[in-house]
Design an enzyme around this catalytic site. Structure first.
Site, PDB file in Angstrom:
ATOM      1  N   ASP A 122      97.271  55.714 101.354  1.00 45.68           N
ATOM      2  CA  ASP A 122      97.715  54.323 101.344  1.00 45.68           C
ATOM      3  C   ASP A 122      98.553  53.973 102.576  1.00 45.68           C
ATOM      4  OD1 ASP A 122      97.615  51.958 100.049  1.00 45.68           O
ATOM      5  OD2 ASP A 122      99.342  52.328  98.776  1.00 45.68           O
TER       6      ASP A 122
HETATM    7  C1  FPP Z   1      84.797  59.591 106.526  1.00 49.86           C
HETATM    8  C2  FPP Z   1      86.119  59.326 105.923  1.00 49.86           C
HETATM    9  C3  FPP Z   1      86.598  60.260 104.899  1.00 49.86           C
HETATM   10  C4  FPP Z   1      86.824  58.253 106.340  1.00 49.86           C
HETATM   11  C5  FPP Z   1      88.133  57.854 105.758  1.00 49.86           C
HETATM   12  C6  FPP Z   1      88.875  56.942 106.693  1.00 49.86           C
HETATM   13  C7  FPP Z   1      90.125  56.393 106.028  1.00 49.86           C
HETATM   14  C8  FPP Z   1      91.458  56.843 106.524  1.00 49.86           C
HETATM   15  C9  FPP Z   1      89.990  55.519 105.012  1.00 49.86           C
HETATM   16  C10 FPP Z   1      91.147  54.895 104.277  1.00 49.86           C
HETATM   17  C11 FPP Z   1      90.615  53.699 103.516  1.00 49.86           C
HETATM   18  C12 FPP Z   1      91.605  52.859 102.791  1.00 49.86           C
HETATM   19  C13 FPP Z   1      91.077  51.638 102.168  1.00 49.86           C
HETATM   20  C14 FPP Z   1      92.924  53.202 102.723  1.00 49.86           C
HETATM   21  C15 FPP Z   1      93.981  52.380 102.083  1.00 49.86           C
HETATM   22  O1  FPP Z   1      94.795  51.751 103.099  1.00 49.86           O
HETATM   23  P1  FPP Z   1      94.864  50.191 103.137  1.00 49.86           P
HETATM   24  O2  FPP Z   1      93.732  49.658 103.964  1.00 49.86           O
HETATM   25  O3  FPP Z   1      94.865  49.677 101.706  1.00 49.86           O
HETATM   26  O4  FPP Z   1      96.219  49.870 103.863  1.00 49.86           O
HETATM   27  P2  FPP Z   1      97.476  49.098 103.213  1.00 49.86           P
HETATM   28  O5  FPP Z   1      97.890  49.915 102.006  1.00 49.86           O
HETATM   29  O6  FPP Z   1      98.499  49.112 104.303  1.00 49.86           O
HETATM   30  O7  FPP Z   1      97.013  47.723 102.853  1.00 49.86           O
END
Ligand code: FPP
Length: 354
Positions: A122
């Site tokens: 997160d």
């Molecule tokens: C191939 C592979 C395994 C790739 C993974 C890449 C990666 C780090 C994905 C995270 C995706 C995600 C929605 C995370 C949540 O942060 P958020 O976007 O909700 O950020 P926030 O909590 O600040 O809103």
């Protein structure tokens, strides 16, 4: 209830420990020593050298000439020894960090080492905002790119430590409700990174690791679905640790699918047992997570591994996912070692009464 069993003791500012590691002050001092040394070496390797190198190459007008000359003089040997874009000094530091990690992990392994760690990654967008990374509606994934780098180093540390299963929550079904441009950019990034995981020098190759994708893969765009399938096929016979990526996943969706599959398997009116659902979960054949780590201090599970986490230790460190480092991982494992005896006892009691 758990807290009442704890008392503070000795050098370690933790509740009373069941782990031999935590109850021994000399080992704790060793651990602190190894960790501090490693931490400063790795900082030097990753940040310090890069900053100094930028400084040496790109002196701006406000840099005093004497400071510039002195820094250049100090770092000249390392620049001269540069080979294939990587200086021999930074390679040496890389080796030293590796040896320090080995020491650290062998000390940690005196206590129980978790077999399965799951991560809710997160805070990627907040990281991009906080660090003013170039991120607009046409390029919304810059925080996630840094997040992927952090995933690779975390995987490396987990596998070096002897963790057999690592599971990450990469994209929930609810994430499809985000801005379509953001969803598209995350899908593109996912495809790019899955391909990257299959290259020769990737962490999966290094550890002969297998990769799974868990979720309703039909909901993914075709390129990502095909890349995921290719990655699973290519690594299916690997004998090393396992990386499971939850994409287009929610726990409630997984449970619904497991119920549907169990009903299909059963004769009419035959009762459905918990073991039927266990067998039809994506996680079938994999141990339940020992620790779930959700970064950025959030304390919710957000529909992640609900079926599998009844005896899981939950950890909510404050850093955003891209800031998550070895120090936070080691702390999570130490806390797990601290509660391991209690969790094992509770699990035993419940299984005895079944
Ligand atoms: C191939 C592979 C395994 C790739 C993974 C890449 C990666 C780090 C994905 C995270 C995706 C995600 C929605 C995370 C949540 O942060 P958020 O976007 O909700 O950020 P926030 O909590 O600040 O809103």
């Amino acid at each position: 209830m758990m807290a009442s069993q704890y008392t503070r003791s000795g050098l370690f500012p933790f509740p009373n420990s069941n782990s031999p590691l935590l109850s021994s002050p000399s080992l704790f001092l060793w651990l602190s020593f190894c960790f501090t040394t490693f931490y400063y070496y790795s900082r030097l390797a990753t940040q310090g050298q890069r900053k100094v190198r930028c400084f040496v190459y790109c002196r701006n007008k406000s840099t005093p000439r004497t400071t510039y000359g002195f820094t250049r003089f100090l770092y000249l040997p390392s620049l001269l020894m540069e080979k294939n874009g990587k200086s021999m000094i930074s390679k040496a530091i890389g080796h030293v960090s590796f040896v320090m990690r080995k020491c650290l992990f062998s000390i940690l392994s005196i206590g129980p080492v978790p077999a399965h760690i799951a991560f809710i990654m997160d805070g990627n967008r907040r990281y991009a905002k906080r660090h003013a990374l170039h991120q607009d509606s046409t390029n919304p994934g810059s925080g996630h790119r840094v997040g992927f780098k952090c995933l690779i180093s975390t995987l490396q540390y987990c596998y070096e430590m002897g963790v057999k299963y690592v599971t990450v929550y990469a994209f929930s079904i609810d994430n499809f409700k985000r801005d379509p441009q953001e969803v598209q950019s995350l899908m593109d990034l996912m495809k790019e990174k899955i391909d990257e995981l299959l290259t020769e020098d990737s962490v999966l190759k290094k550890f002969d690791a297998r990769i799974n994708f868990w979720g309703d893969l039909q909901l993914l765009s075709e390129p990502v679905r095909l890349a995921a399938k290719k990655a699973m096929d290519m690594t299916v016979h690997n004998k090393g640790p396992v990386l499971s990526v939850c994409v287009a996943y929610t726990s409630t969706n997984e449970i619904t699918h497991a119920i549907e599959a169990s009903v299909r398997e059963k004769q009419e009116n035959a009762p459905i047992e918990v073991s039927d659902l266990d067998r039809n979960m994506y996680t079938a054949g994999c141990l339940e997570p020992d620790i779930i780590i959700r970064t950025s201090g959030e304390t919710r599970l957000s529909n992640f591994l609900l079926w599998q986490s009844d005896f899981t230790h939950l950890q909510n460190p404050n850093p955003l996912w891209p800031e998550f480092s070895l120090r936070h991982l080691v702390w999570a494992v130490l806390e797990y070692q601290n509660v391991h005896g209690y969790l094992k006892k509770r699990k035993g009691e419940i299984e005895k009464n079944k």
